[in-house]
Design a protein around this motif. Structure first.
Motif, PDB file in Angstrom:
ATOM      1  N   SER A   4      64.237 -46.971 -56.182  1.00  0.00           N
ATOM      2  CA  SER A   4      64.549 -45.920 -55.221  1.00  0.00           C
ATOM      3  C   SER A   4      64.130 -46.372 -53.819  1.00  0.00           C
ATOM      4  O   SER A   4      63.241 -47.211 -53.654  1.00  0.00           O
ATOM      5  N   LYS A   5      64.793 -45.808 -52.852  1.00  0.00           N
ATOM      6  CA  LYS A   5      64.495 -46.158 -51.460  1.00  0.00           C
ATOM      7  C   LYS A   5      63.205 -45.478 -51.018  1.00  0.00           C
ATOM      8  O   LYS A   5      62.881 -44.378 -51.477  1.00  0.00           O
ATOM      9  N   PRO A   6      62.506 -46.112 -50.109  1.00  0.00           N
ATOM     10  CA  PRO A   6      61.296 -45.475 -49.577  1.00  0.00           C
ATOM     11  C   PRO A   6      61.657 -44.204 -48.808  1.00  0.00           C
ATOM     12  O   PRO A   6      62.736 -44.100 -48.223  1.00  0.00           O
ATOM     13  N   GLU A   7      60.750 -43.247 -48.850  1.00  0.00           N
ATOM     14  CA  GLU A   7      60.928 -42.007 -48.098  1.00  0.00           C
ATOM     15  C   GLU A   7      60.103 -42.066 -46.825  1.00  0.00           C
ATOM     16  O   GLU A   7      58.908 -42.359 -46.876  1.00  0.00           O
ATOM     17  N   LEU A   8      60.744 -41.816 -45.723  1.00  0.00           N
ATOM     18  CA  LEU A   8      60.061 -41.693 -44.442  1.00  0.00           C
ATOM     19  C   LEU A   8      60.230 -40.242 -44.004  1.00  0.00           C
ATOM     20  O   LEU A   8      61.345 -39.719 -43.997  1.00  0.00           O
ATOM     21  N   ARG A   9      59.125 -39.591 -43.634  1.00  0.00           N
ATOM     22  CA  ARG A   9      59.133 -38.144 -43.427  1.00  0.00           C
ATOM     23  C   ARG A   9      58.781 -37.734 -42.008  1.00  0.00           C
ATOM     24  O   ARG A   9      57.928 -38.358 -41.378  1.00  0.00           O
ATOM     25  N   ILE A  10      59.416 -36.663 -41.593  1.00  0.00           N
ATOM     26  CA  ILE A  10      58.959 -35.928 -40.425  1.00  0.00           C
ATOM     27  C   ILE A  10      58.770 -34.485 -40.878  1.00  0.00           C
ATOM     28  O   ILE A  10      59.362 -34.045 -41.862  1.00  0.00           O
ATOM     29  N   ASP A  11      57.955 -33.759 -40.158  1.00  0.00           N
ATOM     30  CA  ASP A  11      57.659 -32.377 -40.511  1.00  0.00           C
ATOM     31  C   ASP A  11      58.048 -31.476 -39.349  1.00  0.00           C
ATOM     32  O   ASP A  11      57.458 -31.559 -38.265  1.00  0.00           O
ATOM     33  N   GLY A  12      59.044 -30.635 -39.586  1.00  0.00           N
ATOM     34  CA  GLY A  12      59.550 -29.751 -38.543  1.00  0.00           C
ATOM     35  C   GLY A  12      58.532 -28.759 -38.021  1.00  0.00           C
ATOM     36  O   GLY A  12      58.708 -28.213 -36.925  1.00  0.00           O
ATOM     37  N   SER A  13      57.457 -28.534 -38.761  1.00  0.00           N
ATOM     38  CA  SER A  13      56.423 -27.609 -38.275  1.00  0.00           C
ATOM     39  C   SER A  13      55.511 -28.275 -37.244  1.00  0.00           C
ATOM     40  O   SER A  13      54.690 -27.603 -36.624  1.00  0.00           O
ATOM     41  N   GLU A  14      55.673 -29.594 -37.042  1.00  0.00           N
ATOM     42  CA  GLU A  14      54.795 -30.322 -36.136  1.00  0.00           C
ATOM     43  C   GLU A  14      55.397 -30.561 -34.750  1.00  0.00           C
ATOM     44  O   GLU A  14      54.781 -31.226 -33.921  1.00  0.00           O
ATOM     45  N   PHE A  15      56.595 -30.029 -34.489  1.00  0.00           N
ATOM     46  CA  PHE A  15      57.200 -30.179 -33.163  1.00  0.00           C
ATOM     47  C   PHE A  15      58.152 -29.020 -32.900  1.00  0.00           C
ATOM     48  O   PHE A  15      58.608 -28.362 -33.829  1.00  0.00           O
ATOM     49  N   SER A  16      58.426 -28.799 -31.617  1.00  0.00           N
ATOM     50  CA  SER A  16      59.321 -27.694 -31.256  1.00  0.00           C
ATOM     51  C   SER A  16      60.327 -28.071 -30.178  1.00  0.00           C
ATOM     52  O   SER A  16      61.102 -27.231 -29.736  1.00  0.00           O
ATOM     53  N   THR A  17      60.305 -29.321 -29.753  1.00  0.00           N
ATOM     54  CA  THR A  17      61.221 -29.795 -28.716  1.00  0.00           C
ATOM     55  C   THR A  17      61.809 -31.138 -29.147  1.00  0.00           C
ATOM     56  O   THR A  17      61.300 -31.781 -30.081  1.00  0.00           O
ATOM     57  N   LEU A  18      62.837 -31.572 -28.435  1.00  0.00           N
ATOM     58  CA  LEU A  18      63.405 -32.890 -28.711  1.00  0.00           C
ATOM     59  C   LEU A  18      62.369 -33.977 -28.451  1.00  0.00           C
ATOM     60  O   LEU A  18      62.262 -34.935 -29.214  1.00  0.00           O
ATOM     61  N   GLU A  19      61.579 -33.813 -27.396  1.00  0.00           N
ATOM     62  CA  GLU A  19      60.532 -34.799 -27.114  1.00  0.00           C
ATOM     63  C   GLU A  19      59.516 -34.853 -28.256  1.00  0.00           C
ATOM     64  O   GLU A  19      59.036 -35.926 -28.621  1.00  0.00           O
ATOM     65  N   GLY A  20      59.205 -33.701 -28.837  1.00  0.00           N
ATOM     66  CA  GLY A  20      58.311 -33.655 -29.985  1.00  0.00           C
ATOM     67  C   GLY A  20      58.911 -34.349 -31.200  1.00  0.00           C
ATOM     68  O   GLY A  20      58.201 -35.006 -31.966  1.00  0.00           O
ATOM     69  N   PHE A  21      60.221 -34.198 -31.387  1.00  0.00           N
ATOM     70  CA  PHE A  21      60.914 -34.931 -32.451  1.00  0.00           C
ATOM     71  C   PHE A  21      60.747 -36.421 -32.225  1.00  0.00           C
ATOM     72  O   PHE A  21      60.428 -37.170 -33.163  1.00  0.00           O
ATOM     73  N   TYR A  22      60.951 -36.878 -30.988  1.00  0.00           N
ATOM     74  CA  TYR A  22      60.781 -38.296 -30.683  1.00  0.00           C
ATOM     75  C   TYR A  22      59.356 -38.755 -30.997  1.00  0.00           C
ATOM     76  O   TYR A  22      59.146 -39.864 -31.505  1.00  0.00           O
ATOM     77  N   ASP A  23      58.356 -37.900 -30.683  1.00  0.00           N
ATOM     78  CA  ASP A  23      56.973 -38.233 -31.014  1.00  0.00           C
ATOM     79  C   ASP A  23      56.820 -38.438 -32.518  1.00  0.00           C
ATOM     80  O   ASP A  23      56.167 -39.385 -32.959  1.00  0.00           O
ATOM     81  N   GLN A  24      57.413 -37.540 -33.319  1.00  0.00           N
ATOM     82  CA  GLN A  24      57.332 -37.645 -34.767  1.00  0.00           C
ATOM     83  C   GLN A  24      57.995 -38.930 -35.276  1.00  0.00           C
ATOM     84  O   GLN A  24      57.476 -39.579 -36.175  1.00  0.00           O
ATOM     85  N   VAL A  25      59.141 -39.268 -34.704  1.00  0.00           N
ATOM     86  CA  VAL A  25      59.811 -40.513 -35.095  1.00  0.00           C
ATOM     87  C   VAL A  25      58.890 -41.697 -34.813  1.00  0.00           C
ATOM     88  O   VAL A  25      58.727 -42.584 -35.656  1.00  0.00           O
ATOM     89  N   GLY A  26      58.264 -41.694 -33.645  1.00  0.00           N
ATOM     90  CA  GLY A  26      57.353 -42.773 -33.301  1.00  0.00           C
ATOM     91  C   GLY A  26      56.140 -42.845 -34.208  1.00  0.00           C
ATOM     92  O   GLY A  26      55.661 -43.936 -34.537  1.00  0.00           O
ATOM     93  N   LEU A  27      55.632 -41.716 -34.638  1.00  0.00           N
ATOM     94  CA  LEU A  27      54.459 -41.674 -35.501  1.00  0.00           C
ATOM     95  C   LEU A  27      54.781 -41.939 -36.970  1.00  0.00           C
ATOM     96  O   LEU A  27      54.028 -42.606 -37.669  1.00  0.00           O
ATOM     97  N   ARG A  28      55.902 -41.396 -37.441  1.00  0.00           N
ATOM     98  CA  ARG A  28      56.164 -41.373 -38.884  1.00  0.00           C
ATOM     99  C   ARG A  28      57.247 -42.348 -39.357  1.00  0.00           C
ATOM    100  O   ARG A  28      57.196 -42.803 -40.483  1.00  0.00           O
ATOM    101  N   ILE A  29      58.215 -42.628 -38.512  1.00  0.00           N
ATOM    102  CA  ILE A  29      59.337 -43.470 -38.928  1.00  0.00           C
ATOM    103  C   ILE A  29      59.121 -44.917 -38.490  1.00  0.00           C
ATOM    104  O   ILE A  29      59.336 -45.845 -39.265  1.00  0.00           O
ATOM    105  N   ILE A  30      58.698 -45.108 -37.251  1.00  0.00           N
ATOM    106  CA  ILE A  30      58.480 -46.469 -36.733  1.00  0.00           C
ATOM    107  C   ILE A  30      57.113 -46.566 -36.046  1.00  0.00           C
ATOM    108  O   ILE A  30      57.028 -46.853 -34.853  1.00  0.00           O
ATOM    109  N   PRO A  31      56.042 -46.325 -36.778  1.00  0.00           N
ATOM    110  CA  PRO A  31      54.717 -46.313 -36.146  1.00  0.00           C
ATOM    111  C   PRO A  31      54.423 -47.604 -35.396  1.00  0.00           C
ATOM    112  O   PRO A  31      54.645 -48.691 -35.898  1.00  0.00           O
ATOM    113  N   GLY A  32      53.987 -47.415 -34.170  1.00  0.00           N
ATOM    114  CA  GLY A  32      53.593 -48.553 -33.349  1.00  0.00           C
ATOM    115  C   GLY A  32      54.711 -49.248 -32.606  1.00  0.00           C
ATOM    116  O   GLY A  32      54.458 -50.076 -31.740  1.00  0.00           O
ATOM    117  N   ALA A  33      55.951 -48.929 -32.916  1.00  0.00           N
ATOM    118  CA  ALA A  33      57.080 -49.599 -32.258  1.00  0.00           C
ATOM    119  C   ALA A  33      57.397 -48.918 -30.926  1.00  0.00           C
ATOM    120  O   ALA A  33      57.283 -47.704 -30.794  1.00  0.00           O
TER     121      ALA A  33
END
Length: 137
Positions: A4-33
């Motif tokens: 099975s493919k790895p699961e990469l997660r974001i949590d919608g309860s942790e952001f409320s704006t598009l910028e917050g979504f970008y923060d989640q992507v940076g933290l959870r999908i591509i940490p450190g990139a």
């Protein structure tokens, strides 16, 4: 049996704006990139090469209903106003039309924009070869 493919997660309860979504992507999908923190750069991340698994992955969006609400028409109008400030003069009319539509609570929202980008990389999408699967929870 296929792994099975790895699961990469974001949590919608942790952001409320598009910028917050970008923060989640940076933290959870591509940490450190480092990345451009815009819709085009998000699309590029889903193509791979930013530390995401080569075989693709399952993009798990937990509490997506919260995101659907938070990234709705108010956030869409806010983002379109920001876009108006920096867009090319030849695009002003189009962005103004999109803004007017959002203010009437019509048309796609920021949430819809993001889902459309992700689904483009999923089975049946134009870039399905990237191997992304979307799970909304």
């Amino acid at each position: 049996m296929t792994a099975s493919k790895p699961e990469l997660r974001i949590d919608g309860s942790e952001f409320s704006t598009l910028e917050g979504f970008y923060d989640q992507v940076g933290l959870r999908i591509i940490p450190g990139a480092e990345w451009g923190r815009n819709l085009e750069a998000f699309n590029d991340i889903l193509r791979g090469g930013f530390g995401t698994p080569d075989e693709g992955f399952v993009f798990c969006w937990d509490d997506h209903e919260i995101s659907k609400q938070n990234l709705g028409y108010d956030e869409t109008a806010r983002q379109l106003r920001k876009r108006l400030e920096r867009c090319h003069p030849s695009n002003i009319g189009s962005v103004e039309n999109d803004l007017a539509e959002a203010l009437r609570h019509e048309g796609p929202t920021v949430f819809d924009w993001l889902i459309e980008i992700i689904r483009c990389h999923c089975p049946g999408g134009d870039e399905a070869e990237d191997g992304i699967e979307l799970t909304l929870r």
